[in-house]
Design a protein around this motif. Structure first.
Motif, PDB file in Angstrom:
ATOM      1  N   GLN A 118      -8.600   2.326  14.292  1.00 20.70           N
ATOM      2  CA  GLN A 118      -7.139   2.488  14.238  1.00 20.70           C
ATOM      3  C   GLN A 118      -6.637   2.471  12.802  1.00 20.70           C
ATOM      4  OE1 GLN A 118      -4.632   0.056  16.813  1.00 20.70           O
ATOM      5  NE2 GLN A 118      -6.472  -0.660  17.858  1.00 20.70           N
ATOM      6  N   GLU A 119      -5.382   2.848  12.620  1.00 21.09           N
ATOM      7  CA  GLU A 119      -4.723   2.705  11.311  1.00 21.09           C
ATOM      8  C   GLU A 119      -4.530   1.219  11.034  1.00 21.09           C
ATOM      9  OE1 GLU A 119      -3.383   5.081   9.205  1.00 21.09           O
ATOM     10  OE2 GLU A 119      -3.843   6.862  10.420  1.00 21.09           O
ATOM     11  N   ARG A 120      -5.023   0.747   9.920  1.00 20.06           N
ATOM     12  CA  ARG A 120      -4.894  -0.672   9.597  1.00 20.06           C
ATOM     13  C   ARG A 120      -4.657  -0.837   8.100  1.00 20.06           C
ATOM     14  NH1 ARG A 120      -6.202  -3.863  14.132  1.00 20.06           N
ATOM     15  NH2 ARG A 120      -7.665  -2.838  15.505  1.00 20.06           N
ATOM     16  N   THR A 121      -3.925  -1.885   7.754  1.00 17.69           N
ATOM     17  CA  THR A 121      -3.771  -2.209   6.330  1.00 17.69           C
ATOM     18  C   THR A 121      -4.288  -3.615   6.105  1.00 17.69           C
ATOM     19  OG1 THR A 121      -1.835  -0.791   6.185  1.00 17.69           O
ATOM     20  CG2 THR A 121      -2.161  -2.354   4.390  1.00 17.69           C
ATOM     21  N   ILE A 122      -5.202  -3.723   5.169  1.00 18.62           N
ATOM     22  CA  ILE A 122      -5.844  -5.002   4.876  1.00 18.62           C
ATOM     23  C   ILE A 122      -5.357  -5.518   3.529  1.00 18.62           C
ATOM     24  CG2 ILE A 122      -8.088  -6.033   4.284  1.00 18.62           C
ATOM     25  CD1 ILE A 122      -9.223  -4.000   6.431  1.00 18.62           C
ATOM     26  N   LYS A 123      -4.730  -6.675   3.565  1.00 15.08           N
ATOM     27  CA  LYS A 123      -4.279  -7.303   2.330  1.00 15.08           C
ATOM     28  C   LYS A 123      -5.429  -8.169   1.810  1.00 15.08           C
ATOM     29  CE  LYS A 123      -0.189  -9.381   2.788  1.00 15.08           C
ATOM     30  NZ  LYS A 123       0.726 -10.530   2.649  1.00 15.08           N
ATOM     31  N   ALA A 124      -5.910  -7.845   0.602  1.00 12.71           N
ATOM     32  CA  ALA A 124      -7.044  -8.580   0.037  1.00 12.71           C
ATOM     33  C   ALA A 124      -6.662  -9.155  -1.315  1.00 12.71           C
ATOM     34  CB  ALA A 124      -8.253  -7.648  -0.108  1.00 12.71           C
ATOM     35  N   GLY A 125      -6.966 -10.426  -1.542  1.00 13.91           N
ATOM     36  CA  GLY A 125      -6.601 -11.045  -2.816  1.00 13.91           C
ATOM     37  C   GLY A 125      -7.749 -11.822  -3.429  1.00 13.91           C
ATOM     38  N   ILE A 126      -7.799 -11.818  -4.763  1.00 12.04           N
ATOM     39  CA  ILE A 126      -8.776 -12.646  -5.490  1.00 12.04           C
ATOM     40  C   ILE A 126      -8.103 -13.287  -6.712  1.00 12.04           C
ATOM     41  CG2 ILE A 126     -10.839 -11.360  -4.772  1.00 12.04           C
ATOM     42  CD1 ILE A 126     -10.786 -10.111  -7.673  1.00 12.04           C
ATOM     43  N   GLY A 127      -8.794 -14.266  -7.301  1.00 14.13           N
ATOM     44  CA  GLY A 127      -8.250 -14.964  -8.460  1.00 14.13           C
ATOM     45  C   GLY A 127      -8.487 -14.235  -9.771  1.00 14.13           C
ATOM     46  N   ASN A 128      -9.577 -13.494  -9.863  1.00 15.76           N
ATOM     47  CA  ASN A 128      -9.922 -12.814 -11.110  1.00 15.76           C
ATOM     48  C   ASN A 128      -9.132 -11.529 -11.302  1.00 15.76           C
ATOM     49  OD1 ASN A 128     -11.949 -14.187 -12.755  1.00 15.76           O
ATOM     50  ND2 ASN A 128     -13.254 -14.076 -10.932  1.00 15.76           N
ATOM     51  N   SER A 129      -9.203 -10.995 -12.512  1.00 18.64           N
ATOM     52  CA  SER A 129      -8.490  -9.763 -12.833  1.00 18.64           C
ATOM     53  C   SER A 129      -9.278  -8.548 -12.321  1.00 18.64           C
ATOM     54  CB  SER A 129      -8.290  -9.661 -14.339  1.00 18.64           C
ATOM     55  OG  SER A 129      -9.543  -9.673 -14.974  1.00 18.64           O
ATOM     56  N   GLU A 130      -8.638  -7.410 -12.312  1.00 15.48           N
ATOM     57  CA  GLU A 130      -9.272  -6.186 -11.816  1.00 15.48           C
ATOM     58  C   GLU A 130     -10.471  -5.789 -12.672  1.00 15.48           C
ATOM     59  OE1 GLU A 130      -6.555  -2.939 -11.190  1.00 15.48           O
ATOM     60  OE2 GLU A 130      -8.134  -1.642 -10.375  1.00 15.48           O
ATOM     61  N   SER A 131     -10.422  -6.099 -13.972  1.00 18.44           N
ATOM     62  CA  SER A 131     -11.508  -5.689 -14.873  1.00 18.44           C
ATOM     63  C   SER A 131     -12.757  -6.568 -14.728  1.00 18.44           C
ATOM     64  CB  SER A 131     -11.025  -5.713 -16.325  1.00 18.44           C
ATOM     65  OG  SER A 131     -10.665  -7.037 -16.686  1.00 18.44           O
ATOM     66  N   HIS A 132     -12.608  -7.739 -14.108  1.00 15.14           N
ATOM     67  CA  HIS A 132     -13.758  -8.622 -13.862  1.00 15.14           C
ATOM     68  C   HIS A 132     -14.664  -7.970 -12.805  1.00 15.14           C
ATOM     69  CE1 HIS A 132     -15.886 -12.163 -12.256  1.00 15.14           C
ATOM     70  NE2 HIS A 132     -15.574 -12.787 -13.377  1.00 15.14           N
ATOM     71  N   LYS A 160      -6.929   0.903   5.431  1.00 22.90           N
ATOM     72  CA  LYS A 160      -6.537   0.891   4.014  1.00 22.90           C
ATOM     73  C   LYS A 160      -6.598  -0.523   3.454  1.00 22.90           C
ATOM     74  CE  LYS A 160      -3.814   5.053   4.106  1.00 22.90           C
ATOM     75  NZ  LYS A 160      -3.918   5.346   5.565  1.00 22.90           N
ATOM     76  N   VAL A 161      -6.985  -0.617   2.190  1.00 21.30           N
ATOM     77  CA  VAL A 161      -7.050  -1.929   1.537  1.00 21.30           C
ATOM     78  C   VAL A 161      -6.028  -1.972   0.415  1.00 21.30           C
ATOM     79  CG1 VAL A 161      -8.495  -3.564   0.265  1.00 21.30           C
ATOM     80  CG2 VAL A 161      -9.513  -2.141   2.063  1.00 21.30           C
ATOM     81  N   GLN A 162      -5.228  -3.036   0.430  1.00 21.00           N
ATOM     82  CA  GLN A 162      -4.276  -3.287  -0.656  1.00 21.00           C
ATOM     83  C   GLN A 162      -4.838  -4.457  -1.442  1.00 21.00           C
ATOM     84  OE1 GLN A 162      -0.612  -3.969   1.562  1.00 21.00           O
ATOM     85  NE2 GLN A 162       0.545  -3.413  -0.277  1.00 21.00           N
ATOM     86  N   ASN A 163      -5.273  -4.202  -2.673  1.00 20.85           N
ATOM     87  CA  ASN A 163      -5.887  -5.273  -3.476  1.00 20.85           C
ATOM     88  C   ASN A 163      -4.863  -5.998  -4.346  1.00 20.85           C
ATOM     89  OD1 ASN A 163      -8.686  -5.498  -2.928  1.00 20.85           O
ATOM     90  ND2 ASN A 163      -9.065  -3.552  -3.973  1.00 20.85           N
ATOM     91  N   PHE A 164      -4.961  -7.325  -4.362  1.00 15.01           N
ATOM     92  CA  PHE A 164      -4.118  -8.148  -5.244  1.00 15.01           C
ATOM     93  C   PHE A 164      -5.037  -8.971  -6.135  1.00 15.01           C
ATOM     94  CE2 PHE A 164      -1.557  -7.158  -1.588  1.00 15.01           C
ATOM     95  CZ  PHE A 164      -0.275  -6.974  -2.101  1.00 15.01           C
ATOM     96  N   PHE A 165      -4.867  -8.836  -7.449  1.00 14.59           N
ATOM     97  CA  PHE A 165      -5.727  -9.533  -8.404  1.00 14.59           C
ATOM     98  C   PHE A 165      -4.972 -10.689  -9.062  1.00 14.59           C
ATOM     99  CE2 PHE A 165      -6.922  -5.013  -8.210  1.00 14.59           C
ATOM    100  CZ  PHE A 165      -8.213  -5.130  -7.753  1.00 14.59           C
ATOM    101  N   ASP A 166      -5.688 -11.416  -9.956  1.00 12.84           N
ATOM    102  CA  ASP A 166      -5.071 -12.453 -10.806  1.00 12.84           C
ATOM    103  C   ASP A 166      -4.308 -13.525 -10.025  1.00 12.84           C
ATOM    104  OD1 ASP A 166      -5.813 -11.350 -13.415  1.00 12.84           O
ATOM    105  OD2 ASP A 166      -4.511  -9.670 -12.832  1.00 12.84           O
ATOM    106  N   ALA A 167      -4.795 -13.866  -8.856  1.00 13.41           N
ATOM    107  CA  ALA A 167      -4.186 -14.938  -8.047  1.00 13.41           C
ATOM    108  C   ALA A 167      -2.705 -14.684  -7.744  1.00 13.41           C
ATOM    109  CB  ALA A 167      -4.367 -16.313  -8.718  1.00 13.41           C
ATOM    110  N   THR A 168      -2.303 -13.393  -7.682  1.00 13.88           N
ATOM    111  CA  THR A 168      -0.893 -13.114  -7.368  1.00 13.88           C
ATOM    112  C   THR A 168      -0.560 -13.524  -5.934  1.00 13.88           C
ATOM    113  OG1 THR A 168      -1.527 -10.816  -7.027  1.00 13.88           O
ATOM    114  CG2 THR A 168      -0.349 -11.317  -9.056  1.00 13.88           C
TER     115      THR A 168
END
Ligand code: TF8
Length: 339
Positions: free
Chosen positions: A30-44, A66-74
């Motif tokens: 199915q159509e899905r949106t996955i919110k994914a977060g990490i503490g490190n920056s995108e360049s790590h 679909k994945v929506q990435n959030f970096f830097d502990a946002t």
């Protein structure tokens, strides 16, 4: 490579209701949106691993997942994001295992200092029976683990002096992760540890609230700790895994096919992330030297002495976490070393 979790096999047995199957398209995706977060920056390397995960999942799902990435502990630090997964407010995070020990104590076996000498030794434990046993504990905490990525060997930085010997830790104010093994190990060495979430570390170093911190080289580089730390001591005192976590609430809502491609994407991205991490750690050492950090190696003899000082702490926690599990981990390491 990263192993597939047993939960994947079990999920095949849970039959969906008529309504659920009606809502699922022919290929079960199915159509899905996955919110994914990490503490490190995108360049790590961890950030790059998340970018790879997004690419792979979108590709495998024909663009539906679909994945929506959030970096830097946002979205918050490791512990906060893990709690958001448990509450079904966020779908994915990839924390260090260490801050999870308050929740799932057995993960603390990975926090014993000087257990692994090489990444290969760590992989044999993480990708083998011991690693799987710990992943199997996650569902009862409303989490699903899809394997281990790599944070890596931690090294000490500080603003006071080089750390060559066990005595050199005395009196240093060191930020640690929120983890009781780390806290007591650094206390045993005579340091003054203060546990703190990752996103607060730079400011604490800059303001002098703490003298030092410890993290793998790629993190020391991407967080620009060289701007506020003069000394880098290659202590390699502990190896920290990342664990790829999915909200169980979300996972249980997925079809068998969706679970399969998500597991595959996490595994393949993890293999990529581990390789990149090793490369980036090597490159980071050179860059940190160029940025003016004074770098010292720690001799195997001195590392052994540090290990001896910490041993009573390790012994105490081994009983708490399960002596059988610790023995199983140690014999796996011995097996790899013997080869
Ligand atoms: C720490 C960890 C962190 C990671 C990640 C950035 O020092 O090593 O680097 O868990 O959240 O807190």
């Amino acid at each position: 490579g990263v192993i597939l979790p047993g939960v994947l096999l079990l999920s095949a047995c849970s039959g969906g209701t008529q309504n659920e199957s009606a809502a699922t398209s022919a290929d079960g995706i199915q159509e899905r949106t996955i919110k994914a977060g990490i503490g490190n920056s995108e360049s790590h390397p961890q950030g790059q691993g998340m970018v790879k995960f997004k690419e792979l999942l979108e590709e495998k799902s024909g663009g539906k997942m679909k994945v929506q990435n959030f970096f830097d502990a946002t979205l918050g630090d490791d512990l906060k994001m893990t709690e958001a997964l448990q509450g079904g407010l966020q779908e994915v995070t990839v924390p260090s295992t260490s801050p999870l020990v308050g929740m799932i104590k057995e993960f603390g076996i990975y926090d014993f200092p000087f257990v692994f000498n090489t990444e290969k030794e760590a992989y044999s434990v993480l990708d083998g029976a011991v690693g799987q046993k710990l992943l199997d504990k996650l569902p009862e905490h409303d989490l699903v683990g899809l394997g281990y990525w790599e944070n890596g060997f931690r090294n000490l930085t500080n603003s006071k002096h080089p750390v060559n010997t066990a005595e050199d830790f005395k009196g240093l104010k060191i930020r640690t992760m929120q983890n009781e093994v780390h806290l007591e190990a650094f206390s045993k060495l005579g340091a003054n540890p203060s546990p703190m979430a990752f996103s607060e570390v730079f400011t604490a170093l800059e303001s002098g609230t703490v003298d030092g911190q410890e993290n793998p080289l790629a993190t020391i580089k991407t967080q620009k700790y060289s701007e506020v730390q003069d000394y880098l001591s290659l202590t390699k005192h502990v190896y920290t895994p990342f664990v790829f976590l999915v909200s169980k609430k979300f996972w249980d809502s997925l079809s068998e096919e969706e679970q399969k491609i998500m597991s595959e994407a996490a595994q393949e991205a993890g293999e990529y992330q581990r390789a990149l991490n090793q490369e980036e750690n090597e490159k980071a050492l050179k860059i940190l030297e160029e940025e003016g950090m004074k770098i010292n190696e720690v001799s195997p003899e001195e590392a052994e002495k540090m290990k001896e000082v910490i041993q009573p702490v390790t012994d105490e926690f081994a009983k708490k976490f399960g002596s059988d599990l610790v023995e199983e981990m140690m014999s796996e390491v011995e097996k790899v070393r013997g080869n």
